[in-house]
Design a protein around this motif. Structure first.
Motif, short mmCIF file in Angstrom:
data_model
loop_
_atom_site.label_atom_id
_atom_site.label_comp_id
_atom_site.label_asym_id
_atom_site.label_seq_id
_atom_site.Cartn_x
_atom_site.Cartn_y
_atom_site.Cartn_z
N LEU B 225 -32.73 11.14 -48.63
CA LEU B 225 -34.10 10.60 -49.21
C LEU B 225 -35.02 11.57 -49.74
O LEU B 225 -35.93 11.06 -50.40
CB LEU B 225 -34.90 9.67 -47.96
CG LEU B 225 -34.09 8.65 -47.45
CD1 LEU B 225 -34.87 7.87 -46.22
CD2 LEU B 225 -34.20 7.41 -48.62
N VAL B 281 -41.24 1.54 -41.74
CA VAL B 281 -40.04 0.87 -41.44
C VAL B 281 -39.83 1.61 -39.71
O VAL B 281 -39.90 2.75 -39.71
CB VAL B 281 -38.64 1.41 -41.93
CG1 VAL B 281 -37.37 0.83 -41.62
CG2 VAL B 281 -38.65 0.95 -43.57
N TYR B 297 -40.66 -3.40 -42.17
CA TYR B 297 -39.34 -3.75 -42.04
C TYR B 297 -38.98 -3.11 -40.48
O TYR B 297 -39.31 -2.10 -40.29
CB TYR B 297 -38.52 -3.26 -43.01
CG TYR B 297 -38.94 -3.78 -44.54
CD1 TYR B 297 -38.41 -5.02 -45.03
CD2 TYR B 297 -39.46 -2.83 -45.24
CE1 TYR B 297 -38.71 -5.25 -46.25
CE2 TYR B 297 -40.01 -3.50 -46.79
CZ TYR B 297 -39.76 -4.68 -46.69
OH TYR B 297 -39.88 -5.15 -48.13
N GLY B 298 -38.09 -3.83 -39.90
CA GLY B 298 -37.57 -3.14 -38.78
C GLY B 298 -36.21 -3.41 -38.29
O GLY B 298 -35.62 -4.43 -38.81
N ILE B 299 -35.68 -2.45 -37.43
CA ILE B 299 -34.21 -2.75 -36.94
C ILE B 299 -34.26 -2.47 -35.54
O ILE B 299 -34.64 -1.54 -35.05
CB ILE B 299 -33.30 -2.04 -37.54
CG1 ILE B 299 -32.91 -2.33 -38.82
CG2 ILE B 299 -31.83 -1.87 -36.93
CD1 ILE B 299 -32.06 -1.41 -39.87
N GLU B 305 -26.41 4.60 -33.60
CA GLU B 305 -25.48 3.74 -34.37
C GLU B 305 -26.16 3.55 -35.78
O GLU B 305 -25.43 3.83 -36.79
CB GLU B 305 -25.37 2.43 -33.52
CG GLU B 305 -24.31 2.70 -32.47
CD GLU B 305 -24.30 1.78 -31.61
OE1 GLU B 305 -24.56 0.44 -31.93
OE2 GLU B 305 -24.14 1.85 -30.39
N VAL B 306 -27.47 3.21 -35.66
CA VAL B 306 -28.04 2.65 -37.08
C VAL B 306 -28.27 3.78 -38.16
O VAL B 306 -27.99 3.66 -39.33
CB VAL B 306 -29.50 2.00 -36.64
CG1 VAL B 306 -30.04 1.68 -38.05
CG2 VAL B 306 -29.13 0.97 -35.81
N LYS B 309 -25.12 5.07 -40.19
CA LYS B 309 -24.94 3.88 -41.31
C LYS B 309 -25.93 3.69 -42.36
O LYS B 309 -25.56 3.66 -43.34
CB LYS B 309 -24.79 2.32 -40.45
CG LYS B 309 -23.61 2.38 -39.62
CD LYS B 309 -23.61 0.76 -39.10
CE LYS B 309 -22.95 0.70 -38.08
NZ LYS B 309 -23.22 -0.52 -37.11
N LEU B 310 -27.02 4.09 -41.93
CA LEU B 310 -28.32 3.86 -42.95
C LEU B 310 -27.98 5.04 -44.03
O LEU B 310 -28.30 4.96 -45.10
CB LEU B 310 -29.57 3.97 -42.19
CG LEU B 310 -31.08 3.58 -43.08
CD1 LEU B 310 -30.86 2.39 -43.73
CD2 LEU B 310 -32.21 3.74 -42.10
N ALA B 313 -25.22 4.05 -46.27
CA ALA B 313 -25.75 3.03 -47.25
C ALA B 313 -26.70 3.44 -48.20
O ALA B 313 -26.54 3.20 -49.37
CB ALA B 313 -26.43 1.91 -46.40
N ILE B 314 -27.53 4.44 -48.05
CA ILE B 314 -28.45 5.06 -49.00
C ILE B 314 -27.49 5.74 -49.87
O ILE B 314 -27.85 5.99 -51.15
CB ILE B 314 -29.74 5.90 -48.22
CG1 ILE B 314 -30.46 4.69 -47.54
CG2 ILE B 314 -30.35 6.70 -49.54
CD1 ILE B 314 -31.56 5.27 -46.47
N MET B 317 -26.18 3.62 -52.45
CA MET B 317 -26.89 2.93 -53.38
C MET B 317 -27.34 4.06 -54.54
O MET B 317 -27.49 3.50 -55.57
CB MET B 317 -28.39 2.69 -52.35
CG MET B 317 -29.10 1.71 -53.21
SD MET B 317 -30.47 2.64 -53.97
CE MET B 317 -31.58 3.24 -52.90
#
Lengths: 247, 321
Positions: B225, B281, B297-299, B305-306, B309-310, B313-314, B317
């Motif tokens: 990021l 977030v 936003y929330g998970i 684990e998250v 993956k995040l 995914a970024i 993208m």
């Protein structure tokens, strides 16, 4: 060595923030008042540590406030320090307050003036710089470490992305933040001693207020959190990219 | 009458917060029907004339290398001279460590009213009223400046930089300021990192990450990021992360466009340091964590684990964008 520690009364961090009189006054109902943490934990405690190393150090505290600030001052005196001065005024203008402190500073002939980096209520971060200017003293802000060798201070201060070490000959004004000292809790002996320490009240000198608060606003309420399933992080990425436009 | 913007710099470059201040100053000048000028004390390697694209017509530069180190007395004296030379009636600073140290001093020197931590353009329809955050971001105050010369220090990340066309005239400024009493003996910068207060995106970790050895997954996310990293107070106090990363009431206060909190419960003292962030977030395995109430936003999930993956995914993208 004479140190002047500037102390302010602020609402506790967990206090509910609300306003009265058409949003022009802070609603003090049910508010728990504390010593501004930057004044207490960092500047006052560091001054006390200097006194513990060198018994000849004299610590005075100054506050600009009404009679309702006295319980806070007594609490500060319970931590340590020799005497306190209250300038009897409820002003919220930084320049006016700085002018009062500068007057006390000039009369007392202090070698060192400590302020907190800001107060929790108005978040001005201005008093130190203004007092320094009004007393024609060098100023080091956002200090995280302070050591004294004779009359030369070595101060570490925050800069963007790191820190800077600087030396300055006293007298000087220093604004203090986390790192300067560790939080202390007053003990019973300190609380008893504080009852009889001098707390002088003086009337303010003439000074102009350069600013005035027109009114307050509360931030708009958050719309509420959008929860995304932990198995579907792609959805969070999509929302951050397309909806929030944050990445 | 003009608007004078103080331009802060480090390592030869103008700071991002100062570009925001220039854009803001140009807008204030337009509102008052006057022009905006910049003031730079010291030397930089970049082309100052190019700063004209942010809307300033002239840059005053006191190109004295001694001014690359901050001494507030020297700075305030130099700024006062520049104010006189330029006939400025509004002075803009960034509310950064340098701005905080200098603006108050200039205010007392010129007896010019100061509003620190401004977050919007002044309302000049009736007087001169500036909006600022108070009570550690829990409220705003509209503050009227009642003096002829007015000073504003602008919160970083509260006013977007807009670059247009144009070049500024660069004018040397001779100042008569005395020698610095504050002698800088060392500068320790965390190299390669994005400065926390200047970052667009901040990724922050709390006790939920369980130990300093687990920070890799957070650093990976920050890296894709281009984000700065931060931490909660318990993490700083336990020395899992350096002190200067501690964000919160008693630590650093940040206002990035995006704040991602991982394994941080969201105590009120922490929120006080981050509640000016535009988008928040929260990733936390406890659905009852108070931070979710302040989040956009929330998970609800396990960070271990998250996060990987995040990050993936970024990356995907970004690769397809």
């Amino acid at each position: 060595m004479k140190i002047l520690v500037c102390v302010s009364k602020t609402p506790d961090t967990t206090s509910k923030v609300a306003f009265t009189d058409g949003n022009t006054k802070f609603d003090e109902a049910g508010v728990q008042w504390i010593i501004n943490p930057y004044d207490e934990w960092y500047s006052l405690v560091r001054a006390i540590e200097l006194k513990e190393k060198d018994a000849s150090v004299v610590i005075h505290m100054v506050t600009v406030g009404g009679a309702d600030t006295e319980p806070i001052i007594r609490k500060a005196l319970a931590l340590g320090g020799d005497e306190a001065i209250r300038v009897n005024s409820d002003s919220t203008d930084s320049y006016y307050i700085a002018a009062q402190i500068a007057e006390i500073a000039k009369q007392g002939g202090y070698d060192l003036i400590f302020t907190g980096k800001e107060t929790l209520d108005y978040n001005g971060s201005s008093i130190g710089g203004m007092v320094a200017e009004l007393t024609d003293a060098p100023y080091i802000s956002l200090a995280t470490k302070f050591d004294l060798e004779g009359t030369t201070a070595t101060v570490t201060r925050e800069i963007e992305g790191g820190e800077e070490v600087a030396e300055v000959a006293l007298p000087a004004v220093v604004s203090c933040q986390k790192g300067m000292a560790e939080q202390r809790i007053p003990n019973m002996r300190g609380i008893m001693a504080a009852r009889t320490k001098p707390l002088k009240v003086t009337e303010p000198v003439a000074a102009d207020a350069l600013t005035a608060i027109v009114n307050f606003e509360l931030p708009p309420a958050k719309a509420g959190v959008k929860l995304v399933d932990a198995e579907n992080v792609e959805e969070l990425v999509r929302l951050l990219h397309e909806e929030a436009k944050a990445i | 009458m003009s608007v004078l913007v103080f331009i802060d710099h480090a390592d030869g470059h103008v700071k991002k917060s100062s570009l925001e201040a220039l854009t803001y100053g140009a807008k204030v000048a337009a509102q008052l029907g006057t022009s905006a000028e910049g003031l730079l004390l010291g030397t930089v390697t970049e082309d100052l004339a190019a700063l004209g694209k942010y809307g300033v017509t002239k840059i005053h530069q006191a190109a004295n290398e001694a001014l690359n180190n901050l001494d507030t007395q020297v700075y305030a004296a130099a700024i006062a001279e520049a104010v006189t030379a330029s006939g400025a009636t509004v002075i803009i600073f960034s509310h950064t460590p340098t701005g905080k140290a200098v603006a108050a001093r200039v205010s007392a020197k010129l007896k010019a009213g100061l509003v620190t931590g401004a977050c919007a353009l002044p309302d000049t329809s009736n007087g001169f009223v500036v909006k600022k955050g108070v009570f550690s971001g829990k409220a705003f105050a509209n503050v009227s400046i009642n003096t002829a010369v007015k000073i504003i220090s602008l919160n970083p990340n509260s006013y977007m930089t807009v670059a247009g066309e144009g070049t500024a005239a660069v004018a040397p400024l001779a100042i008569s300021a005395g020698a610095a009493k504050v002698k800088v003996t060392a500068v320790n910068k965390v190299s390669g990192d994005v400065p926390l207060t200047e970052a667009d995106i901040v990724v922050s970790g709390g006790r939920g990450l369980k130990g300093p050895e687990n920070w890799g997954i957070l650093l990976d996310l920050a890296k894709v990021l281009g984000a700065a990293t931060a931490c909660s107070r318990p993490v700083g106090d336990a020395h899992w992360r350096p002190h200067h990363e501690h964000v919160g009431q008693t630590g650093v206060q940040v206002a990035p466009n995006l704040y991602i909190a991982v394994g941080i419960s969201g105590a009120i003292q922490h929120l006080a340091g981050v509640n000016r962030s535009k988008i928040i977030v929260v990733i936390n395995k406890d659905p009852e964590a108070p931070f979710f109430k302040a989040a956009d936003y929330g998970i609800v999930g396990d960070a271990f684990e998250v996060l990987p993956k995040l990050t993936e995914a970024i990356k995907k993208m970004k690769a397809s964008a």
